[in-house]
Each structure stands twice: as C-alpha cells, then as structure tokens.
Design a protein around this motif. Sequence first.
Motif: not given
Lengths: 220, 220
Positions: A79, A102, B79, B82-83, B102
């Motif tokens: 990442e 992911r 993730e 979060e995005e 992470r």
Amino acid sequence: MTQNARDSRPVLYHYWRSSSSWRVRWALSHKGIDYTPVAVDLLKGAQRSPEHLQRNPLGAVPVLNIDGLELGESMAILEYLEETHPERPLLPAAPRARARVRQLCQIIVADTQPLQNLSVLEHVAELVSDPEQRRPWAERYIARGFDGYEALLRRDDAPAGPCSFGDEVTLADLCLVPQCLNARRQGLDVGRWPRIAAIEAHCLRTAAAQASAPEAFKPG
Amino acid sequence: MTQNARDSRPVLYHYWRSSSSWRVRWALSHKGIDYTPVAVDLLKGAQRSPEHLQRNPLGAVPVLNIDGLELGESMAILEYLEETHPERPLLPAAPRARARVRQLCQIIVADTQPLQNLSVLEHVAELVSDPEQRRPWAERYIARGFDGYEALLRRDDAPAGPCSFGDEVTLADLCLVPQCLNARRQGLDVGRWPRIAAIEAHCLRTAAAQASAPEAFKPG
C-alpha cells in the motif's frame, strides 16, 4: 532517520522462497523502483537475530527500508509503494474495485499464508508426531483459501480478463501467484482451481513476475 | 447490483463476539454510518449456510453489503469505508504514517487473529487430544503478535499519545482492542503488555468503541 535516509536506494530484507517477500519484490520490479536486496536466511534463523528483530520485532520478512522508514508486513509495504509511486498502478481507481482487489489480497495474506508458513508447520510438527496425521494441515488451509478465491473470481460481478481483477495485474495477483508456489511445495495440484491456474500462467509471463521470482534470487 | 442497491442503508453480517466483526462495527460507528446489523451465529455454523457462502465464499464474518457491493475481509472493508467516507479519518494523512498504522493492523489481522480463531482452535483440538498440550496454542500466537505490536509502539520513531499511533484513534486501534478481548478469553493477562493495555483502556472510553462492543450486540 535510520541508515537508509530519504532519497537513497531502498533496501529490501527478504528471503528468496518467502511468498510474502516475492509480493514486495514483484511490486518494486513492476513499478521500476531500484532497490538493494539483502537476504535473511529463514532456514538458519537469521530472522530472529538481534539485527533483524530491530528491523521487525515480529522476526519476519519482508522488511523494506525506504524513505527513512523501516517497514514490515507485506500489505503495508504494498500500500505504501502504491501511494508513493502511483505510476503503473497495482490497484484500480474506483473504490469498489479497489475493495474487491483488497478482499482477494486478504484471503491470501490473512486467511491462507499465515496458517501454512514455515514457523506454524514446524509448531504443528512439534505437537503432532505422526507425519501422516499432520500432513493435511497445510493442504486444508491452502485449499480453503483457494476455494474462496476461485469462488470470488466466478461471481457475476467479477470483471472478465486474464488477471484476478480484469485485464491488469493488481496487488491480488502479487499475493495469489507466490501462494501457488507454496501450494505446489505442499503437494497440491493448482489445476484443482482452473481460474487460479490460468491467472498464474498469465502473470508468470510478465517481466516483473519473472524478475522478482524466487528462482532469480536463489542463493549459490 | 445486489439486493442492497446503491444509496440504501448498508447491511453488516456479523457475529457479536467476532473480533473482526467488532473492527467493522467500530469503524461504522466512528464515522457515523447508519447500518443494519444481521447476526450470523458462528456457534450454530450459520457462516457455512448456502446463503452466507453466497455472500462470502470463505464462510466468514464480517461481510458488509454496501453501495451494491458484497464485501468480505475486514481490512478490505475498513479501507473501503476510509476511501468513501473520509470524514473522521481512521488513517493519518502522511504515507509514512499510514504505512506504520497498516503495519500494526496487519500484525493483528494477518499474524495473530487467524491463528487463534474458532475454526483453527477446533482443528487443533481434533489433532491434539490432550487439552494441556494444546492449551498454549492460542497463547503462543497472541503473545507473538502482542510482543511485536508492543515493540513497535516503543520504537524511537513511534509518535507519543494514548492511541496506537499518536493522539487519534486509527485502524490500528480498531484491530488491537478487539484482539485484547480474544486474549482474555484465552486466559492471557493483557497487563503483560503495558502500552497495549493502556491503549485499550483509552479507546474503550470512546463512544464509538462502546457502541460497537460485543456486549452491545450480545443476543438475548
């Protein structure tokens, strides 16, 4: 700042046959990032040396020393490389696509590889003296992971293409293909999972996969 | 599009005591995202029902049905949230800081939780009949993960503050704190890791941790 100060060449502490090391070597090759590989011999226990535990207290490879950061855990490294070197992306652009990639990564990184790595198999051998009784351990967890991975590839919402997610190599492929080698070392026939086998064959034809493969880093 | 079309309320398939389910409930609460929780009773094997395998072929929780996407693997879900919901961030802004967070996440998500979850402990019990001989299994892997996590917190380059990474709750805390509960269920004294214990105590005072905690979802 550690020894590898910002802007100097990254150093990768790795082991040639470690699947999580290959993930990171592959990303570095794919993005054209020059680096210095330093071997940590897992068979000699070098991952538990004081110097390596200083780099990564978990005593594992890979560790990437980059931009003054000494970073363990392959997914965190991947990442980071994606965020700091966005050229030749290894994640798609759309959040929903990134999420699926992911998910595929984590099936390998969290649900498969940790259960069949060297240290766990050694511990299982300590507890279960009969080799016949402990032999199916690795197969069990690799098959569970590959069954799930292959099923996701067959979902109606999966994009067509030769890679795990459509036409382009993504982080999912960087996690899957090295795990195929682990599977074979444990005596599994990857052909049981036809889509996975086809993805592996496709990816292994790319220059970055070949330049980063275990055979290219085999000692001696 | 699946049944939960875009713009409708997300549905979380979870189990109250699953640590990876708590990670996702916590993120949803932290970001103020309304959702419908649906229990999948792991003790009754509901994760292996045809309906659940359709959602997640690995037969695991959590699964979040959001924006027409049916998504498994807690890190992929975190993730994605979060995005798509950057307000009240759970990752810092700088790439090097995000990388360290992470790394901490993956120590729990990849190197600790999978080795001591219910299905693995059940399998160890099948192979090792003597309870005394198999008892240290979970402790071994939880202690390895917590030792590594605590050592990272003590590095010179770790930021000061009450959380895993400085002053603000991050994804690392969402992974760590639920694992502390697992550790206690396995008979470990989390006080062996003073920084981890202090982080847990701090985080459990937040509204989002409390609203998402297992006790708040305990059946009956």
